[in-house]
Scaffold this motif. Sequence first.
Motif, PDB file in Angstrom:
ATOM      1  N   PRO A 108      13.196  41.241  51.207  1.00  0.00           N
ATOM      2  CA  PRO A 108      12.830  41.034  49.798  1.00  0.00           C
ATOM      3  C   PRO A 108      13.030  39.575  49.398  1.00  0.00           C
ATOM      4  CG  PRO A 108      14.311  42.910  50.020  1.00  0.00           C
ATOM      5  CD  PRO A 108      14.260  42.233  51.352  1.00  0.00           C
ATOM      6  N   LYS A 109      12.122  39.089  48.597  1.00  0.00           N
ATOM      7  CA  LYS A 109      12.200  37.714  48.126  1.00  0.00           C
ATOM      8  C   LYS A 109      13.249  37.614  47.025  1.00  0.00           C
ATOM      9  CE  LYS A 109       8.662  36.697  50.668  1.00  0.00           C
ATOM     10  NZ  LYS A 109       8.902  37.310  51.913  1.00  0.00           N
ATOM     11  N   ILE A 110      14.063  36.569  47.109  1.00  0.00           N
ATOM     12  CA  ILE A 110      15.102  36.352  46.108  1.00  0.00           C
ATOM     13  C   ILE A 110      14.541  35.416  45.043  1.00  0.00           C
ATOM     14  CG2 ILE A 110      17.393  35.402  45.696  1.00  0.00           C
ATOM     15  CD1 ILE A 110      18.053  36.136  48.594  1.00  0.00           C
ATOM     16  N   THR A 111      14.597  35.856  43.801  1.00  0.00           N
ATOM     17  CA  THR A 111      14.124  35.026  42.703  1.00  0.00           C
ATOM     18  C   THR A 111      15.309  34.647  41.831  1.00  0.00           C
ATOM     19  OG1 THR A 111      13.668  36.961  41.344  1.00  0.00           O
ATOM     20  CG2 THR A 111      11.840  36.099  42.652  1.00  0.00           C
ATOM     21  N   ALA A 112      15.265  33.441  41.341  1.00  0.00           N
ATOM     22  CA  ALA A 112      16.364  32.938  40.520  1.00  0.00           C
ATOM     23  C   ALA A 112      16.211  33.361  39.062  1.00  0.00           C
ATOM     24  CB  ALA A 112      16.436  31.425  40.622  1.00  0.00           C
ATOM     25  N   GLN A 113      15.036  33.804  38.687  1.00  0.00           N
ATOM     26  CA  GLN A 113      14.790  34.167  37.299  1.00  0.00           C
ATOM     27  C   GLN A 113      15.282  35.575  37.026  1.00  0.00           C
ATOM     28  OE1 GLN A 113      10.636  33.748  36.669  1.00  0.00           O
ATOM     29  NE2 GLN A 113      10.644  31.533  36.803  1.00  0.00           N
ATOM     30  N   LYS A 114      15.812  35.763  35.836  1.00  0.00           N
ATOM     31  CA  LYS A 114      16.204  37.104  35.428  1.00  0.00           C
ATOM     32  C   LYS A 114      14.974  37.826  34.904  1.00  0.00           C
ATOM     33  CE  LYS A 114      17.227  36.195  30.648  1.00  0.00           C
ATOM     34  NZ  LYS A 114      17.720  36.899  29.532  1.00  0.00           N
ATOM     35  N   GLU A 115      15.026  39.131  34.945  1.00  0.00           N
ATOM     36  CA  GLU A 115      13.907  39.903  34.404  1.00  0.00           C
ATOM     37  C   GLU A 115      13.905  39.787  32.896  1.00  0.00           C
ATOM     38  OE1 GLU A 115      12.745  43.829  35.450  1.00  0.00           O
ATOM     39  OE2 GLU A 115      13.593  43.574  37.450  1.00  0.00           O
ATOM     40  N   MET A 116      12.728  39.564  32.366  1.00  0.00           N
ATOM     41  CA  MET A 116      12.606  39.403  30.926  1.00  0.00           C
ATOM     42  C   MET A 116      12.102  40.699  30.306  1.00  0.00           C
ATOM     43  SD  MET A 116      10.911  35.612  30.708  1.00  0.00           S
ATOM     44  CE  MET A 116      11.137  35.477  28.958  1.00  0.00           C
ATOM     45  N   THR A 117      12.649  40.991  29.152  1.00  0.00           N
ATOM     46  CA  THR A 117      12.134  42.120  28.393  1.00  0.00           C
ATOM     47  C   THR A 117      10.851  41.673  27.708  1.00  0.00           C
ATOM     48  OG1 THR A 117      13.372  41.547  26.391  1.00  0.00           O
ATOM     49  CG2 THR A 117      14.483  42.979  27.998  1.00  0.00           C
ATOM     50  N   PRO A 118      10.022  42.606  27.297  1.00  0.00           N
ATOM     51  CA  PRO A 118       8.796  42.202  26.588  1.00  0.00           C
ATOM     52  C   PRO A 118       9.087  41.375  25.335  1.00  0.00           C
ATOM     53  CG  PRO A 118       8.624  44.477  27.290  1.00  0.00           C
ATOM     54  CD  PRO A 118      10.025  44.031  27.586  1.00  0.00           C
ATOM     55  N   GLN A 119      10.153  41.699  24.636  1.00  0.00           N
ATOM     56  CA  GLN A 119      10.494  40.939  23.429  1.00  0.00           C
ATOM     57  C   GLN A 119      10.907  39.515  23.781  1.00  0.00           C
ATOM     58  OE1 GLN A 119       9.956  41.955  20.278  1.00  0.00           O
ATOM     59  NE2 GLN A 119      10.419  39.834  19.756  1.00  0.00           N
ATOM     60  N   ASP A 120      11.648  39.338  24.872  1.00  0.00           N
ATOM     61  CA  ASP A 120      12.024  37.989  25.319  1.00  0.00           C
ATOM     62  C   ASP A 120      10.780  37.174  25.651  1.00  0.00           C
ATOM     63  OD1 ASP A 120      14.708  38.559  25.054  1.00  0.00           O
ATOM     64  OD2 ASP A 120      14.999  39.029  27.192  1.00  0.00           O
ATOM     65  N   ASN A 151       6.020  32.524  21.614  1.00  0.00           N
ATOM     66  CA  ASN A 151       6.012  31.996  20.249  1.00  0.00           C
ATOM     67  C   ASN A 151       6.688  30.634  20.168  1.00  0.00           C
ATOM     68  OD1 ASN A 151       4.594  34.137  19.149  1.00  0.00           O
ATOM     69  ND2 ASN A 151       6.454  35.310  18.694  1.00  0.00           N
ATOM     70  N   ALA A 152       7.788  30.450  20.894  1.00  0.00           N
ATOM     71  CA  ALA A 152       8.464  29.148  20.892  1.00  0.00           C
ATOM     72  C   ALA A 152       7.562  28.089  21.513  1.00  0.00           C
ATOM     73  CB  ALA A 152       9.779  29.253  21.658  1.00  0.00           C
TER      74      ALA A 152
END
Length: 80
Positions: free
Chosen positions: A54-66, A72-73
Amino acid sequence: MRKSTYKVFSIVFWSTLVLYLITLATVSYVGVYLTYVALPIIVISGMAAYFLEPKITAQKEMTPQDRIDQINARLKDLEN
């Protein structure tokens, strides 16, 4: 599916490798058939585990609201 397949190949690789090395170290005579069977299993399962890792990603999973907040930002930054 990919993660479970990786785990199976990884277990097969490590267990075969350990058993092969233990056999080589402890048994006075090892027939060539052990090598004929063990080495292809070690090579094939090792390569499969390597490519299916499995590939290791540094990003956390984002919720749809995030994600919406991030968009928007970014749009506010682009408007200025």
